[in-house]
Scaffold this active site. Structure first.
Site, mmCIF file in Angstrom:
data_model
loop_
_atom_site.group_PDB
_atom_site.id
_atom_site.type_symbol
_atom_site.label_atom_id
_atom_site.label_comp_id
_atom_site.label_asym_id
_atom_site.label_seq_id
_atom_site.Cartn_x
_atom_site.Cartn_y
_atom_site.Cartn_z
ATOM 1 N N LYS A 191 11.674 -15.087 16.861
ATOM 2 C CA LYS A 191 10.249 -15.481 16.588
ATOM 3 C C LYS A 191 9.973 -14.306 15.539
ATOM 4 O O LYS A 191 9.601 -13.145 16.107
ATOM 5 C CB LYS A 191 9.326 -15.479 17.614
ATOM 6 C CG LYS A 191 8.034 -16.413 17.538
ATOM 7 C CD LYS A 191 7.037 -15.642 16.496
ATOM 8 C CE LYS A 191 6.271 -14.765 16.889
ATOM 9 N NZ LYS A 191 5.540 -13.924 15.852
ATOM 10 N N GLU A 266 11.366 -2.327 23.164
ATOM 11 C CA GLU A 266 11.223 -1.203 22.410
ATOM 12 C C GLU A 266 9.825 -1.288 21.793
ATOM 13 O O GLU A 266 9.600 -2.002 21.100
ATOM 14 C CB GLU A 266 12.342 -1.469 21.328
ATOM 15 C CG GLU A 266 13.621 -1.339 21.833
ATOM 16 C CD GLU A 266 14.623 -1.312 20.862
ATOM 17 O OE1 GLU A 266 14.720 -1.519 19.683
ATOM 18 O OE2 GLU A 266 15.959 -1.396 21.263
ATOM 19 N N CYS A 300 8.550 3.284 14.438
ATOM 20 C CA CYS A 300 8.465 3.706 15.760
ATOM 21 C C CYS A 300 9.029 5.232 16.203
ATOM 22 O O CYS A 300 8.283 5.939 17.019
ATOM 23 C CB CYS A 300 9.060 2.676 16.796
ATOM 24 S SG CYS A 300 10.716 2.721 16.302
ATOM 25 N N GLU A 399 -1.021 5.902 18.715
ATOM 26 C CA GLU A 399 0.065 5.509 17.800
ATOM 27 C C GLU A 399 -0.914 4.802 16.371
ATOM 28 O O GLU A 399 -1.354 4.037 16.568
ATOM 29 C CB GLU A 399 0.902 4.640 18.177
ATOM 30 C CG GLU A 399 2.136 4.575 17.052
ATOM 31 C CD GLU A 399 2.823 3.322 17.516
ATOM 32 O OE1 GLU A 399 2.615 2.117 17.847
ATOM 33 O OE2 GLU A 399 4.183 3.430 17.509
HETATM 34 P P1 NAD Z 1 3.253 -6.687 17.842
HETATM 35 O O1 NAD Z 1 3.186 -6.085 19.216
HETATM 36 O O2 NAD Z 1 1.557 -6.828 17.223
HETATM 37 O O3 NAD Z 1 3.962 -7.789 17.460
HETATM 38 C C1 NAD Z 1 5.420 -7.791 17.659
HETATM 39 C C2 NAD Z 1 5.918 -9.483 17.685
HETATM 40 O O4 NAD Z 1 5.359 -9.621 18.831
HETATM 41 C C3 NAD Z 1 5.301 -10.068 16.579
HETATM 42 O O5 NAD Z 1 6.236 -11.147 16.404
HETATM 43 C C4 NAD Z 1 4.176 -10.901 17.306
HETATM 44 O O6 NAD Z 1 3.976 -12.015 16.696
HETATM 45 C C5 NAD Z 1 4.569 -10.834 18.767
HETATM 46 N N1 NAD Z 1 3.592 -11.222 19.701
HETATM 47 C C6 NAD Z 1 2.426 -10.837 19.479
HETATM 48 N N2 NAD Z 1 1.660 -11.290 20.751
HETATM 49 C C7 NAD Z 1 2.437 -11.566 21.635
HETATM 50 C C8 NAD Z 1 2.303 -12.461 22.762
HETATM 51 N N3 NAD Z 1 1.392 -12.540 23.384
HETATM 52 N N4 NAD Z 1 3.568 -13.048 23.149
HETATM 53 C C9 NAD Z 1 4.788 -12.975 22.646
HETATM 54 N N5 NAD Z 1 4.982 -12.536 21.417
HETATM 55 C C10 NAD Z 1 3.632 -11.888 20.782
HETATM 56 O O7 NAD Z 1 3.753 -5.371 16.923
HETATM 57 P P2 NAD Z 1 3.883 -5.100 15.414
HETATM 58 O O8 NAD Z 1 2.197 -4.621 15.007
HETATM 59 O O9 NAD Z 1 4.249 -6.294 14.727
HETATM 60 O O10 NAD Z 1 4.583 -3.867 15.357
HETATM 61 C C11 NAD Z 1 4.322 -2.631 15.390
HETATM 62 C C12 NAD Z 1 4.745 -2.009 16.462
HETATM 63 O O11 NAD Z 1 5.986 -2.085 17.075
HETATM 64 C C13 NAD Z 1 4.395 -0.364 16.568
HETATM 65 O O12 NAD Z 1 3.962 -0.108 18.072
HETATM 66 C C14 NAD Z 1 5.753 0.206 16.746
HETATM 67 O O13 NAD Z 1 5.795 1.593 17.205
HETATM 68 C C15 NAD Z 1 6.627 -0.922 17.357
HETATM 69 N N6 NAD Z 1 7.829 -0.711 16.904
HETATM 70 C C16 NAD Z 1 8.851 -0.457 18.102
HETATM 71 C C17 NAD Z 1 10.122 -0.065 17.754
HETATM 72 C C18 NAD Z 1 10.938 0.504 18.801
HETATM 73 O O14 NAD Z 1 12.368 0.367 18.592
HETATM 74 N N7 NAD Z 1 10.833 1.003 19.831
HETATM 75 C C19 NAD Z 1 10.509 -0.442 16.477
HETATM 76 C C20 NAD Z 1 9.630 -0.797 15.544
HETATM 77 C C21 NAD Z 1 8.404 -0.932 15.685
#
Ligand code: NAD
Length: 505
Positions: A191, A266, A300, A399
């Site tokens: 997804k 992550e 991240c 963040e």
């Molecule tokens: P997000 O958590 O809003 O979304 C990530 C994914 O989760 C999307 O595909 C979204 O549709 C899905 N999602 C949202 N709600 C959900 C639910 N209730 N159930 C299942 N799936 C759901 O994150 P974002 O805004 O897309 O990305 C930014 C974040 O990602 C930042 O916090 C960043 O630090 C983190 N990040 C972490 C890493 C790492 O390796 N630690 C790498 C890249 C980004």
């Protein structure tokens, strides 16, 4: 024609198919619209105009995809590791062939600049090669001897898995999660993030053109609250590999509880870069600037908290300011651009609201601090640096996920450690010192999953990647990925006729 004009022309050619056909889901080897025909639009952050209509998958689409992944599982898991290895290398070869297309589409969809995205596509191919080479030994285990007993451990793929990815560097991150799942023998329902779904479509196409059997890799687009949630709740999906925000990780854990999902998270970070006076300050400044302002700060492992020893604080901050002011903000496809537009207007507003909050909290802005009217009129923000920051301010704790750095002075090592650990996150840390004993002592006490000493983030794929505290659960990389995607089984053989208790005579 300028390099930018040439690149724009190429990008239009690569985007034409998306503008015409939209972004379809991919289930059991077929490109399909959402079951109910619903779509949403993917908007380019460069000019805020639609790039493509995207299939809006929901519960029924996830169900079809999960069933397809289940049906394909036994064949894929039973395929010899060597055969899987060859196939995954073919996928890597095909990624390299289409690296320009991937990079250009990624830039247009995410606003990330070409100078970083061209490397991200190739890194995606490397992820496939790395795990391909380990596919043959993924099932291997240990032999554990005891008197009269030989134990043999073996690993088996856990089953169909769900992969949920964020929008910041979607292509690279998808390969990082999906390649080990496939190498382990799992089938996948992916997804992608709703804000940047285009390259996930290219990736699954590339994989099937390279020979991946139908149903092994399925993609369902949609939003977190419908498609994402349904995936985490589906009984046929045995594990969820998730990259995204900490709050979303927490939701996924709740959603997956009823079906006892194994989860790998992550998550976010507020990563300190700690600079001692005895460090090579020029190298430390280059690294700090690179880690917070590359990838638009939407990273991240971004070095978003700068902790500097008080005696060199002003001189060090001056170096960072000078560099930040020279960073080129521009169109992502301009080869000179470092910072492009942020992912969407909501995220730009969030980043700008943190800049405003920093002002209100009493911090001072010494670089940037505003939106930019950049090419296309998109969501650009200047590289920004705050000084006069206390670690308890929200700009030092939360963040921001944009090109915003906060500088906090410290007086001695003990204070540096206290400040560095005073956060709910624990993804990465960057330590700059020429004192090797201090480096060992400090890195041992620093609460982070990954620490780089005298270096920016340079990944070596066999090393573990992941965070502590609110930054994650589990590790990727090396054999750690296989531990997540596989079940370990122990088989115990009696090697002698030991005495068995005779109950009942
Ligand atoms: P997000 O958590 O809003 O979304 C990530 C994914 O989760 C999307 O595909 C979204 O549709 C899905 N999602 C949202 N709600 C959900 C639910 N209730 N159930 C299942 N799936 C759901 O994150 P974002 O805004 O897309 O990305 C930014 C974040 O990602 C930042 O916090 C960043 O630090 C983190 N990040 C972490 C890493 C790492 O390796 N630690 C790498 C890249 C980004």
């Amino acid at each position: 024609m300028s390099a930018l004009e040439q690149n724009l022309k190429k990008a239009e050619a690569y985007l034409e198919r998306f503008r015409r056909d939209g972004v379809l889901n991919h289930i059991a080897g077929e490109a399909v619209p959402a079951g109910d025909g619903a779509t949403f639009e993917s908007i380019s952050p460069i000019d805020l105009k639609p790039l493509a209509k995207v299939a809006h998958g929901k519960v029924a689409d996830i169900d079809r995809a999960a069933k397809a992944a289940k049906a394909a599982f036994h064949g894929w898991a039973a395929m010899p590791g060597d055969t899987r290895k060859k196939l995954l290398h073919k996928i890597a070869d095909a990624i390299v062939v289409r690296a320009e297309e991937i990079a250009f589409v990624e830039c247009m969809d995410t606003g990330q600049s070409l100078r970083f995205m061209s490397k991200a596509a190739l890194r995606g191919a490397e992820n496939f090669r790395f795990f391909a080479d380990r596919a043959s030994e993924a099932r291997d285990g240990k032999a554990l001897h005891a008197p009269g007993q030989l134990n043999i451990t073996t690993r088996k793929p856990i089953g169909p898995v769900g992969i949920i990815t964020p929008w910041n560097t979607p292509f690279m991150l998808s390969t990082w999660k999906i390649a080990p799942a496939l190498a382990a023998g799992c089938t996948v329902v992916h997804k992608p993030a709703e804000l940047s779904p285009l390259t996930a479509r290219l990736l699954v196409e590339i994989a099937e053109e390279a020979g991946l059997p139908k149903g092994v890799w399925n993609v369902v687009n949609g939003f977190g609250e419908d498609a994402g949630k349904a995936l985490t709740e589906h009984p046929d999906i045995k594990a969820i590999g998730f990259v995204g925000e900490s709050a979303t990780g927490s939701l996924i854990m709740k959603q997956g509880a009823a079906t006892l999902k194994r989860v790998h998270f992550e998550l976010g970070g507020k990563n300190p870069v700690i600079v001692f006076a005895d460090a090579d300050l020029d190298r430390a400044a280059d690294a700090a600037v690179f880690m917070v302002y590359s990838l638009n700060g939407e990273r991240c492992t971004s070095s978003s908290r700068l902790l500097v020893e008080a005696s060199v604080h002003d001189a060090f901050v001056a170096k960072v300011v000078e560099k930040a002011k020279r960073i080129k903000i521009g169109h992502p496809l301009d080869p000179d651009t470092v910072i492009g537009p942020l992912i969407n207007p909501e995220h730009q507003a969030k980043v700008l609201s943190y800049i405003e909050l920093g002002r209100k909290e009493g911090a001072g802005i010494v670089a940037g601090g505003a939106a930019v009217d950049g090419p296309g009129g998109g969501t650009y923000v200047q590289p920004t640096l705050f000084t006069g920051v206390s670690n308890r301010m929200r700009i030092a704790q939360e963040e921001i996920f944009g090109p915003v750095l906060v500088a906090v002075p410290f007086n001695d090592e003990a204070e540096a450690l206290e400040l560095a650990n005073d956060t709910r996150y624990g993804l990465a840390g960057y330590l700059w010192t020429s004192d090797v004993t201090r480096a060992l002592r400090f890195s041992d006490a620093l609460e982070a999953g990954m620490i780089w000493v005298n270096s920016e983030n340079v990944r070596h794929l066999p090393t573990p990647f992941g965070g502590v505290k609110n930054s994650g659960i589990g590790r990727d990389g090396g054999d750690w990925s296989f531990d997540f995607y596989m079940e370990t089984k122990n088989i115990s053989f009696a090697t002698s006729s030991h005495a068995i208790a005779k109950l009942g005579g």
